[in-house]
Design an enzyme around this catalytic site. Structure first.
Site, mmCIF file in Angstrom:
data_model
loop_
_atom_site.group_PDB
_atom_site.id
_atom_site.type_symbol
_atom_site.label_atom_id
_atom_site.label_comp_id
_atom_site.label_asym_id
_atom_site.label_seq_id
_atom_site.Cartn_x
_atom_site.Cartn_y
_atom_site.Cartn_z
ATOM 1 N N ASP A 163 0.788 -1.018 -0.350
ATOM 2 C CA ASP A 163 -0.376 0.124 0.233
ATOM 3 C C ASP A 163 0.729 0.977 0.022
ATOM 4 O OD1 ASP A 163 -1.884 -1.375 -0.302
ATOM 5 O OD2 ASP A 163 -2.846 -0.884 1.704
ATOM 6 N N GLY A 164 2.180 1.213 0.859
ATOM 7 C CA GLY A 164 2.927 2.665 0.715
ATOM 8 C C GLY A 164 3.900 3.284 -0.832
ATOM 9 N N ASN A 189 -5.375 8.636 0.914
ATOM 10 C CA ASN A 189 -6.009 8.274 2.440
ATOM 11 C C ASN A 189 -6.191 9.342 3.305
ATOM 12 O OD1 ASN A 189 -5.353 5.559 2.081
ATOM 13 N ND2 ASN A 189 -3.633 5.447 3.168
ATOM 14 N N ASP A 190 -5.371 10.411 3.953
ATOM 15 C CA ASP A 190 -5.645 10.977 5.014
ATOM 16 C C ASP A 190 -4.666 12.508 5.149
ATOM 17 O OD1 ASP A 190 -3.043 9.708 6.021
ATOM 18 O OD2 ASP A 190 -4.717 8.297 7.233
ATOM 19 N N ASP A 241 -3.986 14.002 20.684
ATOM 20 C CA ASP A 241 -1.748 13.267 20.235
ATOM 21 C C ASP A 241 -2.309 14.114 18.370
ATOM 22 O OD1 ASP A 241 -1.292 12.715 22.255
ATOM 23 O OD2 ASP A 241 -1.505 10.446 21.765
ATOM 24 N N ALA A 248 -6.350 10.134 20.678
ATOM 25 C CA ALA A 248 -5.821 10.112 22.020
ATOM 26 C C ALA A 248 -6.578 11.340 22.484
ATOM 27 C CB ALA A 248 -4.783 10.323 21.738
ATOM 28 N N GLN A 287 3.263 12.051 4.978
ATOM 29 C CA GLN A 287 4.590 12.361 3.897
ATOM 30 C C GLN A 287 4.765 13.250 4.511
ATOM 31 O OE1 GLN A 287 7.028 10.966 2.511
ATOM 32 N NE2 GLN A 287 6.414 9.028 1.875
#
Length: 354
Positions: A68-69, A175-176, A205, A240, A275
């Protein structure tokens, strides 16, 4: 589709990826197709996606050979020029790649002969209060044990710039987009806005905005929902948080998610698909929203997302559900369901359902 130029993104640390790359080159040579590696790790450091694909001759098909990376790196390149991306699966637990190594040649034949489906995956893009930059002291720390950093983000020339709308960054995330703390003992304090309205101020966090594709990545690890890749939504998930409300919020694609670093917050790192792309301080903000166009992904057959979810997450049936009777029927995605469950087989075109 007509394939004139193929660009390969290869996981250099796996012998099987090198072997699959030889298969792709042989197919290209036999079919008169130009083929070039897109080496995102060497050749003087990292480059922007447009620079990398230009150096590879602007491929119309990007083939990724890895997990996936590797697929995410290829997706960043393909999205820059709206190229088709084909993922060869050499990973272990991922959801993005599809084609097994043994079917590389057959997959390329299918692309050439138009025997494939093209799936559009939602992408995210951003605006920000300023250009994203990584300070040199932070860059040295974040590079430890990893490849070189990507260059600073550029500005999209096709968008209005200035004023309260901020700077439109030329980035895309499959992804995000993650805003996270830099110091272990100092959380980030962030005001979170959805569709222009304040949701809450968080001390956490990290805070992330994920696509449906990214819902099975960091967002899932942080307790977020699993979302069908066929949906078009933004998933906001706190990591968190020091507050009672720790749930994800699922927003519509036309409801941007804004993250503003508050006055007493520590510095925050901005990562896009894993990244590091910039560091923000108090008063800075980013706005995350659906990109104008999605990623074009080659599919050779129906996408069995839920079967893969069951397999990759090692889902097992609850003993109480199957202890006293037959288990729920399971059938391949390429086969019709049993007769008494035929009503579960939706029409190919939703409009046909009336």
């Amino acid at each position: 589709m007509a394939v004139d130029r193929v660009g390969m993104v290869v996981h250099g640390g796996r012998p099987e990826a090198a072997e699959a790359a030889r298969t792709v080159r042989a197919w290209c040579a036999a079919n008169g197709v130009a083929c070039k590696d897109i080496d995102v790790w060497n050749d003087g450091g990292r480059h922007s996606a447009r620079e990398e694909v230009a150096a590879a001759g602007d491929p119309d098909l990007v083939v990724t050979l890895g997990g996936d990376g590797t697929f995410l790196r290829g997706a960043r390149l393909a999205a820059a020029v709206d190229a088709l991306v084909l993922g060869v699966d050499l990973g272990r637990v991922g959801f993005l790649t599809e084609v097994p190594m043994t079917m590389v040649r057959a997959a390329l034949d299918a692309v050439r002969d138009d025997r494939l489906d093209v799936e559009r995956r939602m992408l995210l893009t951003m605006r920000a209060s300023r250009r994203l930059e990584v300070p040199s002291d932070i860059g040295a720390l974040m590079r430890y044990g990893r490849g070189p950093l990507l260059p600073p983000t550029s500005v999209r020339s096709d968008c209005e710039t200035g004023g309260e709308w901020g700077v439109p960054l030329d980035v895309s995330a499959l992804n995000d987009v993650v805003l996270e703390k830099l110091a272990r003992d100092r959380q980030v304090s962030v005001g979170v806005y959805i569709a222009g309205r304040l949701l809450a101020s968080y001390s956490a966090d990290a805070l992330l905005v994920a696509t449906p594709t990214g819902s099975t990545a960091y967002s899932f690890a942080a307790g977020g929902p699993v979302v069908s890749p066929g949906a078009e939504v933004l998933v906001f998930t706190p990591v968190a948080p020091h507050m009672a409300f720790n749930r994800s919020v699922v927003a519509a694609p036309d409801e941007p998610v804004g993250l503003r670093v508050l006055e007493r917050s520590g510095r925050a790192a901005v990562s896009i698909d894993g990244q590091l792309r910039g560091v923000l301080g108090p008063g800075d903000w980013i706005g995350v929203y659906a990109a104008p166009r999605g990623l074009r992904v080659a599919r050779l057959g129906p996408m069995d997302f839920y079967g893969r979810l069951r397999e990759r997450m090692n889902l097992t049936d609850a003993p109480a559900a199957v202890a006293d009777g037959a288990p729920a029927p399971l059938w391949p995605v390429s086969s019709p369901p049993p007769g008494d469950l035929a009503h579960l087989d939706m029409p190919s075109h939703p409009a046909a359902a009336g």
